[in-house]
Scaffold this motif. Structure first.
Motif, short mmCIF file in Angstrom:
data_model
loop_
_atom_site.label_atom_id
_atom_site.label_comp_id
_atom_site.label_asym_id
_atom_site.label_seq_id
_atom_site.Cartn_x
_atom_site.Cartn_y
_atom_site.Cartn_z
N ASP A 1 11.50 3.05 50.40
CA ASP A 1 11.70 3.05 48.94
C ASP A 1 11.05 1.86 48.25
O ASP A 1 10.50 1.99 47.16
CB ASP A 1 13.19 3.08 48.60
N CYS A 2 11.13 0.69 48.90
CA CYS A 2 10.58 -0.51 48.25
C CYS A 2 9.32 -1.02 48.95
O CYS A 2 8.79 -2.07 48.58
CB CYS A 2 11.63 -1.61 48.20
N ALA A 3 8.85 -0.31 49.98
CA ALA A 3 7.65 -0.68 50.74
C ALA A 3 7.78 -2.06 51.37
O ALA A 3 6.81 -2.81 51.46
CB ALA A 3 6.41 -0.59 49.87
N GLY A 4 8.99 -2.41 51.80
CA GLY A 4 9.21 -3.69 52.47
C GLY A 4 9.35 -4.87 51.54
O GLY A 4 9.44 -6.01 51.99
N GLN A 5 9.38 -4.66 50.25
CA GLN A 5 9.49 -5.75 49.28
C GLN A 5 10.92 -6.25 49.11
O GLN A 5 11.14 -7.41 48.82
CB GLN A 5 8.96 -5.30 47.91
N GLY A 6 11.89 -5.35 49.22
CA GLY A 6 13.28 -5.73 48.99
C GLY A 6 13.71 -5.52 47.55
O GLY A 6 14.87 -5.72 47.22
N TRP A 7 12.80 -5.14 46.69
CA TRP A 7 13.13 -4.89 45.28
C TRP A 7 12.23 -3.79 44.75
O TRP A 7 11.17 -3.52 45.29
CB TRP A 7 12.98 -6.16 44.44
N THR A 8 12.66 -3.18 43.69
CA THR A 8 11.85 -2.19 42.99
C THR A 8 11.71 -2.60 41.54
O THR A 8 12.57 -3.30 41.00
CB THR A 8 12.49 -0.78 43.07
N ARG A 9 10.66 -2.18 40.93
CA ARG A 9 10.41 -2.57 39.55
C ARG A 9 11.15 -1.63 38.60
O ARG A 9 10.98 -0.43 38.64
CB ARG A 9 8.92 -2.52 39.24
N GLY A 10 12.00 -2.23 37.79
CA GLY A 10 12.72 -1.48 36.77
C GLY A 10 11.94 -1.48 35.48
O GLY A 10 10.80 -1.92 35.41
N ILE A 11 12.56 -1.01 34.43
CA ILE A 11 11.89 -0.97 33.14
C ILE A 11 11.74 -2.38 32.57
O ILE A 11 10.67 -2.78 32.12
CB ILE A 11 12.66 -0.06 32.15
N PHE A 12 12.84 -3.15 32.60
CA PHE A 12 12.81 -4.49 32.01
C PHE A 12 12.84 -5.61 33.03
O PHE A 12 12.48 -6.74 32.72
CB PHE A 12 13.99 -4.65 31.05
N HIS A 13 13.28 -5.34 34.25
CA HIS A 13 13.37 -6.39 35.27
C HIS A 13 13.34 -5.75 36.66
O HIS A 13 13.42 -4.54 36.80
CB HIS A 13 14.64 -7.22 35.09
N ASP A 14 13.23 -6.58 37.67
CA ASP A 14 13.20 -6.11 39.05
C ASP A 14 14.62 -5.85 39.53
O ASP A 14 15.54 -6.60 39.23
CB ASP A 14 12.53 -7.13 39.96
N ILE A 15 14.78 -4.77 40.32
CA ILE A 15 16.09 -4.36 40.79
C ILE A 15 16.12 -4.44 42.31
O ILE A 15 15.15 -4.06 42.98
CB ILE A 15 16.39 -2.91 40.35
N LYS A 16 17.21 -4.94 42.84
CA LYS A 16 17.42 -5.01 44.27
C LYS A 16 17.39 -3.60 44.86
O LYS A 16 17.98 -2.69 44.31
CB LYS A 16 18.80 -5.63 44.47
N CYS A 17 16.72 -3.43 45.99
CA CYS A 17 16.64 -2.11 46.63
C CYS A 17 17.98 -1.78 47.29
O CYS A 17 18.51 -2.56 48.07
CB CYS A 17 15.53 -2.10 47.68
#
Length: 109
Positions: free
Chosen positions: A22-38
């Motif tokens: 889901d996050c490609a190993g980043q640990g977070w995903t990009r939200g509309i206004f800020h980054d969200i924890k995966c």
């Protein structure tokens, strides 16, 4: 009774890890206004390769430590093989430059 944590009765298995899909190993995903924890990997970026589920933090730390120990042993093995080969630099170990610091290294050839 305290459970045994080391010795023959406690054998740690190396669990195959993979990057979170889901996050490609980043640990977070990009939200509309800020980054969200995966939520899939628990913000670690790694999941079990077999099940695709997140590992608890304690298990993940142990798995990463096992991998680090394996890499350290392999690195030490490669360094010992490299040092045993020798080479041209072995001729100059322990020798001082007679011309002093910054002097030339001309050998007269």
């Amino acid at each position: 009774m305290i459970p045994k944590r080391h010795g023959p009765a406690k054998r740690l298995e190396v669990i195959d890890l993979a990057a979170c899909p889901d996050c490609a190993g980043q640990g977070w995903t990009r939200g509309i206004f800020h980054d969200i924890k995966c939520n899939t990997c628990g913000a670690s970026g790694m999941v079990s390769k077999e099940s695709g589920e997140a590992l608890p933090a304690e298990v993940l730390v142990l798995q990463l430590r096992l991998r680090l120990n394996q890499r350290d042993r392999r690195l030490a093995q490669l360094e010992s093989q490299q040092n045993s080969k020798g080479g041209p630099h072995q001729d100059y170990i322990g020798m001082k430059n007679p011309a002093g610091i910054g002097g030339g290294n001309w050998t007269g050839d």
